[in-house]
Enzyme design. Structure first.
Site, PDB file in Angstrom:
ATOM      1  N   SER A 108      -2.746   1.889   2.572  1.00  0.00           N
ATOM      2  CA  SER A 108      -2.591   0.974   3.699  1.00  0.00           C
ATOM      3  C   SER A 108      -2.595   1.789   4.984  1.00  0.00           C
ATOM      4  CB  SER A 108      -1.271   0.214   3.576  1.00  0.00           C
ATOM      5  OG  SER A 108      -0.885  -0.325   4.824  1.00  0.00           O
ATOM      6  N   SER A 109      -3.043   1.176   6.075  1.00  0.00           N
ATOM      7  CA  SER A 109      -3.086   1.898   7.354  1.00  0.00           C
ATOM      8  C   SER A 109      -1.694   2.226   7.881  1.00  0.00           C
ATOM      9  CB  SER A 109      -3.850   1.083   8.395  1.00  0.00           C
ATOM     10  OG  SER A 109      -3.255  -0.184   8.571  1.00  0.00           O
ATOM     11  N   CYS A 110      -0.643   1.612   7.299  1.00  0.00           N
ATOM     12  CA  CYS A 110       0.718   1.894   7.773  1.00  0.00           C
ATOM     13  C   CYS A 110       1.209   3.273   7.357  1.00  0.00           C
ATOM     14  CB  CYS A 110       1.695   0.826   7.292  1.00  0.00           C
ATOM     15  SG  CYS A 110       2.031   0.900   5.528  1.00  0.00           S
ATOM     16  N   TYR A 137       7.478   0.972   2.441  1.00  0.00           N
ATOM     17  CA  TYR A 137       6.142   0.698   1.892  1.00  0.00           C
ATOM     18  C   TYR A 137       5.200   1.861   2.195  1.00  0.00           C
ATOM     19  CZ  TYR A 137       1.751  -1.848   1.069  1.00  0.00           C
ATOM     20  OH  TYR A 137       0.524  -2.251   0.599  1.00  0.00           O
ATOM     21  N   LYS A 141       3.161   4.406  -0.386  1.00  0.00           N
ATOM     22  CA  LYS A 141       1.706   4.582  -0.344  1.00  0.00           C
ATOM     23  C   LYS A 141       1.325   6.051  -0.129  1.00  0.00           C
ATOM     24  CE  LYS A 141       0.145   0.474  -1.149  1.00  0.00           C
ATOM     25  NZ  LYS A 141      -0.654   0.240  -2.372  1.00  0.00           N
ATOM     26  N   HIS A 180       1.185 -11.685   6.507  1.00  0.00           N
ATOM     27  CA  HIS A 180       0.696 -10.881   7.621  1.00  0.00           C
ATOM     28  C   HIS A 180       0.279 -11.790   8.770  1.00  0.00           C
ATOM     29  CE1 HIS A 180       0.210  -7.813   4.340  1.00  0.00           C
ATOM     30  NE2 HIS A 180       0.801  -7.107   5.274  1.00  0.00           N
TER      31      HIS A 180
END
Length: 311
Positions: A108-110, A137, A141, A180
């Site tokens: 994920s981009s987070c 999260y 990841k 989201h």
């Protein structure tokens, strides 16, 4: 991958996993293995090990995850960290133990630091503090990326990692408490239109910038990279274009054909000021997305009406 290669898609009921299954089926792959969470608890090492020993998949798309928006991430911090760590660790280890030819881990981009320079390059990983609201999260990841790298380094496994940007599309989650931003806006505008409400309230100031990729374009990119990329380093998957939350809301408003106005609830968090992926690496590998944001929102809204409204 051959058309009859045994391919396991973990998380096939989610938005990403279902898009990958659709893509594989459309491309003529005939040996796709799936399990629901009731059939296989991916948090159980014993259950996952037994599944891999029995099925012996040759290729794995690891799209299973516990996911949610800002509120869900911040509320269920222990679950988001524990569940995601266990799922990815069990699958990656079982893939190694059972001789899987290639595995793709979807992150994920987070994973990138909250205040990293924009656009986000792959090498910015672990260069600064994370966004606090979804830190558990993100850490899970990041651990998945590092597991793939470590199993490659120690055992020679062809395990690759890809980092999708914000996704939307068919089979999205439209729960207003833990979805989201884009699906939440689709639902809010639809319900406001149906109820004749004068305004729709959008969380935050509307100023943060976000990038959005249609999930079927992600599935396209995943299959492309599974067949063409064998590198150790992660690959960003996005559009390379972003939009403010305010402009996104106006776009959804147009697609839904809501006639009222917008209000912004500035007591709600904005999250990261900007998240735009650097997709130079993806483009240089030969892949570019094909669905425009307006077209994708129209497709997602039609799916929302078919699946949510008519239920």
């Amino acid at each position: 991958m051959l058309k009859n290669s045994k391919i396991y898609v973990a998380g096939h009921r989610g938005m990403v996993g279902s898009a990958i299954v659709r893509k594989l089926q459309n491309e003529g792959f005939i040996n796709i293995i799936t399990r629901t969470s009731k059939e296989l608890d991916l948090r159980s090492q014993m259950a996952v090990e037994s599944f891999f020993e029995e099925e012996q998949p040759e290729y794995v798309f690891l799209a299973a995850a516990k996911v949610g928006g800002i509120q869900a991430n911040n509320t269920f911090r222990a679950e988001f960290l524990y569940d995601n760590l266990m799922m990815e660790a069990n699958i990656i280890h079982a893939a190694y133990r059972n001789g899987v030819e290639k595995l793709m881990f979807l992150g994920s981009s987070c994973i990138y630091p909250k205040l990293a320079p924009q656009p986000l390059k792959e090498e910015y990983l672990l260069t600064g503090p994370l966004e606090q609201t979804n830190e558990p999260y993100a850490i899970a990841k990041i651990a998945g990326i590092k597991l793939c790298e470590a199993y490659r380094d120690q055992y020679g496994c062809n395990f690759i990692s890809v980092m999708p940007t914000n996704l939307y599309g068919y089979n999205d989650n439209y729960d207003l408490n833990n979805s989201h931003v884009l699906p939440a806006l689709i639902r809010k505008f639809h319900e406001a239109k149906e109820n004749g409400a004068p305004t729709v309230t959008v969380w935050g100031t509307g100023s943060p910038r976000r990038e959005f990729l249609f999930a079927d374009d992600l599935a396209d990119a995943c299959l492309y990279l599974m067949e063409h990329y064998n590198g150790r380093e992660l690959v960003n998957i996005g559009t390379g274009e972003d939009i403010t939350i305010k402009d996104l809301a106006l776009l959804v408003k147009d697609v839904v054909q809501f006639e009222g106005g917008l209000e912004f609830d500035t007591t709600k968090p904005d999250g990261t000021p900007r998240k735009l992926m650097d997709v130079y690496k993806l483009h240089s590998l030969g892949y570019k997305h094909s669905t425009s944001l307006e077209e994708g929102i129209s497709l997602a809204y039609a799916d929302f009406k078919n699946k949510i409204v008519e239920v």
